[in-house]
Design an enzyme around this catalytic site. Structure first.
Site, PDB file in Angstrom:
ATOM      1  N   GLU A  97       1.718  -2.471  23.703  1.00 34.26           N
ATOM      2  CA  GLU A  97       3.178  -2.615  23.674  1.00 34.26           C
ATOM      3  C   GLU A  97       3.619  -3.611  22.610  1.00 34.26           C
ATOM      4  O   GLU A  97       3.035  -4.687  22.461  1.00 34.26           O
ATOM      5  CB  GLU A  97       3.688  -3.058  25.054  1.00 34.26           C
ATOM      6  CG  GLU A  97       5.202  -3.165  25.104  1.00 34.26           C
ATOM      7  CD  GLU A  97       5.753  -3.172  26.525  1.00 34.26           C
ATOM      8  OE1 GLU A  97       5.296  -2.345  27.342  1.00 34.26           O
ATOM      9  OE2 GLU A  97       6.626  -4.014  26.816  1.00 34.26           O
ATOM     10  N   ASN A 111      -6.722   7.296  -9.074  1.00 32.40           N
ATOM     11  CA  ASN A 111      -7.205   8.074  -7.938  1.00 32.40           C
ATOM     12  C   ASN A 111      -8.501   8.748  -8.363  1.00 32.40           C
ATOM     13  O   ASN A 111      -8.616   9.211  -9.497  1.00 32.40           O
ATOM     14  CB  ASN A 111      -6.159   9.127  -7.547  1.00 32.40           C
ATOM     15  CG  ASN A 111      -6.387   9.737  -6.171  1.00 32.40           C
ATOM     16  OD1 ASN A 111      -7.382   9.453  -5.511  1.00 32.40           O
ATOM     17  ND2 ASN A 111      -5.450  10.570  -5.750  1.00 32.40           N
ATOM     18  N   SER A 112      -9.460   8.802  -7.466  1.00 30.04           N
ATOM     19  CA  SER A 112     -10.713   9.480  -7.806  1.00 30.04           C
ATOM     20  C   SER A 112     -11.500   9.748  -6.537  1.00 30.04           C
ATOM     21  O   SER A 112     -11.298   9.099  -5.524  1.00 30.04           O
ATOM     22  CB  SER A 112     -11.551   8.612  -8.748  1.00 30.04           C
ATOM     23  OG  SER A 112     -11.837   7.377  -8.134  1.00 30.04           O
ATOM     24  N   THR A 159      -7.371   4.425 -14.318  1.00 30.96           N
ATOM     25  CA  THR A 159      -7.561   5.314 -13.165  1.00 30.96           C
ATOM     26  C   THR A 159      -6.706   4.879 -11.977  1.00 30.96           C
ATOM     27  O   THR A 159      -6.603   3.706 -11.659  1.00 30.96           O
ATOM     28  CB  THR A 159      -9.043   5.343 -12.735  1.00 30.96           C
ATOM     29  OG1 THR A 159      -9.439   4.028 -12.359  1.00 30.96           O
ATOM     30  CG2 THR A 159      -9.924   5.819 -13.859  1.00 30.96           C
ATOM     31  N   GLU A 192     -15.076   4.764  -0.441  1.00 31.55           N
ATOM     32  CA  GLU A 192     -15.576   5.937  -1.150  1.00 31.55           C
ATOM     33  C   GLU A 192     -15.498   5.735  -2.662  1.00 31.55           C
ATOM     34  O   GLU A 192     -16.395   6.128  -3.412  1.00 31.55           O
ATOM     35  CB  GLU A 192     -14.742   7.146  -0.737  1.00 31.55           C
ATOM     36  CG  GLU A 192     -15.251   8.439  -1.292  1.00 31.55           C
ATOM     37  CD  GLU A 192     -14.237   9.563  -1.107  1.00 31.55           C
ATOM     38  OE1 GLU A 192     -14.645  10.717  -1.172  1.00 31.55           O
ATOM     39  OE2 GLU A 192     -13.042   9.262  -0.916  1.00 31.55           O
ATOM     40  N   ALA A 212     -10.891   1.866  -1.964  1.00 32.84           N
ATOM     41  CA  ALA A 212     -11.504   2.548  -0.815  1.00 32.84           C
ATOM     42  C   ALA A 212     -13.023   2.519  -0.935  1.00 32.84           C
ATOM     43  O   ALA A 212     -13.564   2.501  -2.040  1.00 32.84           O
ATOM     44  CB  ALA A 212     -11.017   3.996  -0.754  1.00 32.84           C
TER      45      ALA A 212
END
Lengths: 646, 646
Positions: free
Chosen positions: B65, B485-486, B483, B465, B463
């Site tokens: 809550e 995103n990959s 970069t 990954e 991330a």
């Protein structure tokens, strides 16, 4: 290939950046997208577009003409020929209109039904001929409506030969092919692609060659999309005709009609009908060998090849239309020698697609009908939508019933006597049934010396892919696991693999191992115990003729068992094991025991009672090994089952 | 699990076998199937069903809550807390109704908007509290309609504390929670799951404990689905209450409200509000340590753990409800010690799902928003349908505009001063921008000694990954391939893989290698030359801020870049590279340069002009290596490009 995307949507969205909130309802409408990754452009184009694309790409193509057969048996054979010749990759086939043969009827030998079968069951792009003289507007509109309903998209509009000696033109009637072209365009707008006939020597009834060219131009300007010519004997005849057409402003494709001479009598008959004259140099060769069919055919092939080469080399011809006379050998030979016959047919999907426009998006089917694709098409012919992308949740797909096993396109190619030789004149026990299954797998002759080349569930010899599993299949069939469908697991083979490949090149195909069989309740009881050890790895569905059904499918979801990954496309998963469809397949699979096998024998005969016993008591089982990267465990499952029984 | 399928459909079909043709229109209706393979039952069940299923399976669960915060900054922090505590796997969270805080408004601190954010942007099953006293029917109906529209599906129906001293019951007004329960059922039928409050010691205003139990029964019989209790200090208090409830016929779930004591003052305040008495044994421990927060918290955790254990061990309790007071440490500690905190969260899909009922079927998204899932949800909030199974053909999915980068749930957690330290107080060249990107990748401090823990396109550190690609990413960012995103290629890792796994266990996950970056037009020119060598293997989309766009995507089809194969299910392919959506993403990705970075600097300052230059002149590029079973070739593509430039 480099595409420049139009920036309209993006540009308009940034110009809105000062205004209020984004427009919701518009957005959601735009969001209903078709989910068909275009695997095979051919399925999405109309014939005239295919022609244009082939021509632009510099591809050469061919098409094949057939006439409706006279008997039901001949129809069965013609459909097999469609399947075989379809494999060579014709751009289309056409079926002539046979006014004397009730051509628009539902008879299995009618032009309409043969064309319907070619489109729907053989997946061939098909042109239906239609003649108009001596017919009312209503008749013709009725035929066209029916053709449309059946999924036909192309009409060859002809006048036809008037019946009766004293035919006269009717005012407001259909007197010429151009009237039919106009009628089609009036009544059906742009729905049909329309083909018309061209006469390289002029129509025999035309006032003159020039007048006939003008008629042709009228037909084209009335809405015809392309022209196929009457046969001719010299390439220069066609090339001159083509130039003359272009000179008067005919710009649509003109496809030369090629007639490979196949025999003395057929040539004479055709010449008589078409009122053409055979050139002396050909007569000189043929007359001396007129009783030697093979020699004439060889000459005909030779002649056709050389004429086709000349036409293609002219640069004016992209496609060749063949008058096959419903025969296979000569035309195939010509096409192979020209290099037009597709030697390594690339399958767009692992199963044979139907060419009905409704089925354009269809790209997933239950695996059960893998060996009976025509039956699947028949049982789903009333569907308005076809699954696409995913099979979807199993909320009772309604399969039509297969009540007529004798529909000519579903009928076995073998007559009763042959079937009895293959499957046994007299069965003595369940084991003699096991033997039939085993012989079908091994290809060895049965105890009476006959090879078993088909089964009620498979009208063709074992698929090449199934051959990969031959040894294991033989072993289990001998012991009463009566297999009717199977596939090996595949962990990413190239999509161009000659045995298991499908779809465009550059991709990878995958399969989960699948095994489907009939077996006794004793074996099922043991099998179920064994399967407990394989929970999650192996999905199973086990059902008897009464519908008692045991499965471990999670929430009765379908299981994808064939899929492919391709460059620049979404995933394609063309076959699934669907728990609910399995129950419709079950009805068909069990019925085939009775309809195709038991009924070969006298009522009350021991042979018939053995088949009836199996039908009443055996279970139909399917197994999927979900661990496709590992070695197929289904054989071990079966071995464990036999071990448990001993 | 063994399912016996009902045989109705199949049976009825065989009973029709004497009748005419199969019924077409019925069939096709039945054929419109939902194509959602149920990956995660949680997404498809309502809260009361989830509770029932958990109880039947013998699972234990917890809920949390929270109350609405007072300031916008506190709201940003609370949303981050939802994300972090959501990872522990609560069955639901609930958000209290704060009548003084304009609870039904659109303010970022309102109960309604906090609950909306929890459901839609954090993907949490959420209960919104609602009180009814001093409110008109219309107000309440309005609140409920709004809640429904926002995707809220659960209401905690409360009376609330009357404002003003001299509150009197109104005839036909909302005097008790039961009136609200009835109103919800009257006006919204069964749409909402309704929770009501239970008072283990009786409500302080109730005539008696027994009378209060009768009120509770009334609430349940009026339509409440379950009960959450007020806090209590001794397990026996709850267990007695539960037995008393059952004795008078209350059979719905009753969830004990657990209050881990976190501090002396918060305890006193709560006790005052709830009119509860703290047992002497607790007072005795707390009073001596009242100024030692850590000691009190440790004691509170200890006490809560032992009480929860006793409740769970009783066998009567399956779920525990925690009053968190918007704090994280104590509750998380209690849950971890109880073993209820999900240590290894299994992701149903590779991206964070939203809990809005409209999005229940959503199972595919463009990869571009992988690091900005809340922005994706925001920009698609007006969609009525969500892609499912396949993304589909690229007929302009209409993305809402992202015009407000300061929506509190999209706002960076870091204030301006911190961002300046990370991204540079002063930029001197494009190279100083390359450095920022490189530091974000490597985790090394920048030249001023600050770590770069977020970027305009990624509000979180790299991330796990992406870490797999760290060395390569560092190398290319240093040289101006910026970069954002990959993902690496994955060729069939188990779905339980801790880094790249998702979906149910027993499956295999796959990925195509993906790389997305900003870069200069010089590099793009070289890259395009290099890409010719990789045709078909590598798909690319290259676009600048003006929308000039170069791609080799076949027919602008989407390319699936993440997919999973699971036991007994159809293929799931949750991420695609969609050429058309890329143009909407492009607008956002370019705008982030300006909105989040350039605007940190004075107008006309050199730093701002450098970012503006990049925004105006760089290209956004994405690359997919279609050959996922081979070694990722994208690094080679980039190397070849650099080589060509030298």
């Amino acid at each position: 290939m480099v595409n420049e995307i139009q920036q309209t949507s993006s540009a308009s969205s940034s110009s809105r950046s000062d205004g209020g909130s984004s427009s919701g309802s518009e957005s959601s409408k735009d969001n209903s997208r078709c989910s068909t990754p275009v695997l095979d452009a051919d399925r999405h184009e109309r014939l005239r577009e295919k022609m244009r694309r082939r021509q632009e790409a510099g591809d050469r193509w061919f098409s094949l003409e057939f006439f409706p057969p006279r008997t039901a048996n001949a129809a069965v054979n013609l459909i097999s020929r469609f399947d075989r010749m379809g494999a060579g990759g014709p751009l289309f086939i056409d079926v002539t209109w046979h006014p004397a043969g009730d051509p628009g009827s539902d008879k299995e030998t009618s032009s309409m039904i043969i064309a319907n079968t070619a489109v729907n069951y053989c997946g061939l792009e098909t042109i239906l001929h239609m003649t108009c003289c001596n017919q009312t507007k209503d008749d013709i509109t009725g035929h066209l409506q029916k053709a449309k309903r059946l999924g036909l998209k192309n009409i060859m509009a002809l006048r036809g030969d008037p019946s009766g000696e004293e035919w006269e033109e009717e005012v407001d009637g259909f007197n010429h092919a151009v009237d039919l072209v106009k009628h089609i365009r009036n009544e059906f707008d742009d729905y049909f692609d329309i083909c018309v006939a061209g006469y390289p020597k002029g129509h025999p009834e035309a006032e003159s060659y020039e007048a006939d060219l003008r008629h042709l131009k009228e037909k084209v300007f009335a809405g015809a999309d392309f022209i196929i010519t009457q046969l001719f004997f010299r390439p220069e005849t066609f090339l001159k005709f083509m130039k003359d057409c272009q000179a008067i402003g005919i710009t649509c494709p003109i496809i030369p009609g090629i007639f490979p001479i196949q025999g003395y009598h057929s040539l004479r008959q055709l010449v008589k009908l078409s009122k053409l004259e055979v050139p002396q140099e050909i007569k000189d060769v043929i007359e001396p060998i007129k009783d030697n069919d093979a020699a004439i055919r060889n000459y005909g092939v030779e002649l056709a090849v050389s004429m086709c080469r000349e036409l293609l080399d002219s640069g004016m011809v992209h496609g060749l239309h063949f008058y096959t006379l419903n025969r296979e050998v000569a035309t195939t030979e010509v096409l192979k020698r020209l290099g037009l016959w597709r030697e390594d047919p690339r399958r767009p999907l692992p199963w044979a697609v139907s060419a009905h426009p409704k089925r354009r998006v269809e790209d997933v089917r239950p695996i059960f009908w893998a060996s009976r694709p025509k039956s699947y098409i028949y049982r789903t012919q009333e569907w308005d939508d076809f699954p696409n992308g995913r099979w979807g949740n199993s909320s009772s797909p309604a399969f039509g019933e297969l009540k007529d096993y004798y529909l000519f396109y579903l009928k076995s190619k073998s007559p009763r006597e042959e079937l009895l030789k293959m499957w046994g004149e007299e069965l003595t026990s369940e084991e003699s049934v096991f033997e039939v299954f085993t012989c079908y797998i091994t290809g060895e002759p049965n105890r009476n010396g006959y090879k078993v080349t088909c089964m009620p569930w498979n009208d063709d010899p074992l698929a090449t892919e199934t051959n990969l599993l031959k040894d294991e299949l033989e072993r289990v069939n001998r012991r009463g696991i009566l297999t009717i469908n199977s596939q090996p697991n595949i962990n990413g083979k190239p999509s161009t693999d000659p045995i298991v490949g499908w779809g465009p090149s550059g991709g990878y195909v995958f399969q989960k191992a699948y095994l489907e069989f009939f077996t006794s309740s004793e074996i099922v009881t043991a099998l179920l115990k064994v399967l407990k050890k394989y929970e999650q790895r192996v999905n199973y569905h086990i059902v008897n003729v009464k519908g008692q059904n045991i499965t471990n499918a999670p929430d009765l979801q379908p299981n994808a068992v064939t899929w492919g990954i391709f460059p620049g496309r979404e995933i394609i998963q063309p076959t699934v094991v669907d728990p609910v469809s399995f129950l419709s397949w079950k009805d068909e699979a069990f019925a085939l025991w009775i309809e195709q096998w038991a009924k070969l024998y006298e009522e009350e005969s021991p042979s018939r009672m053995i088949i009836q016993y199996i039908h009443d008591n055996y279970y139909l089982v399917n197994l999927v090994d979900n661990d496709f990267p590992l070695e197929n465990c289904l054989w071990q499952v079966v071995e464990d089952t036999f071990e448990l029984l001993n």
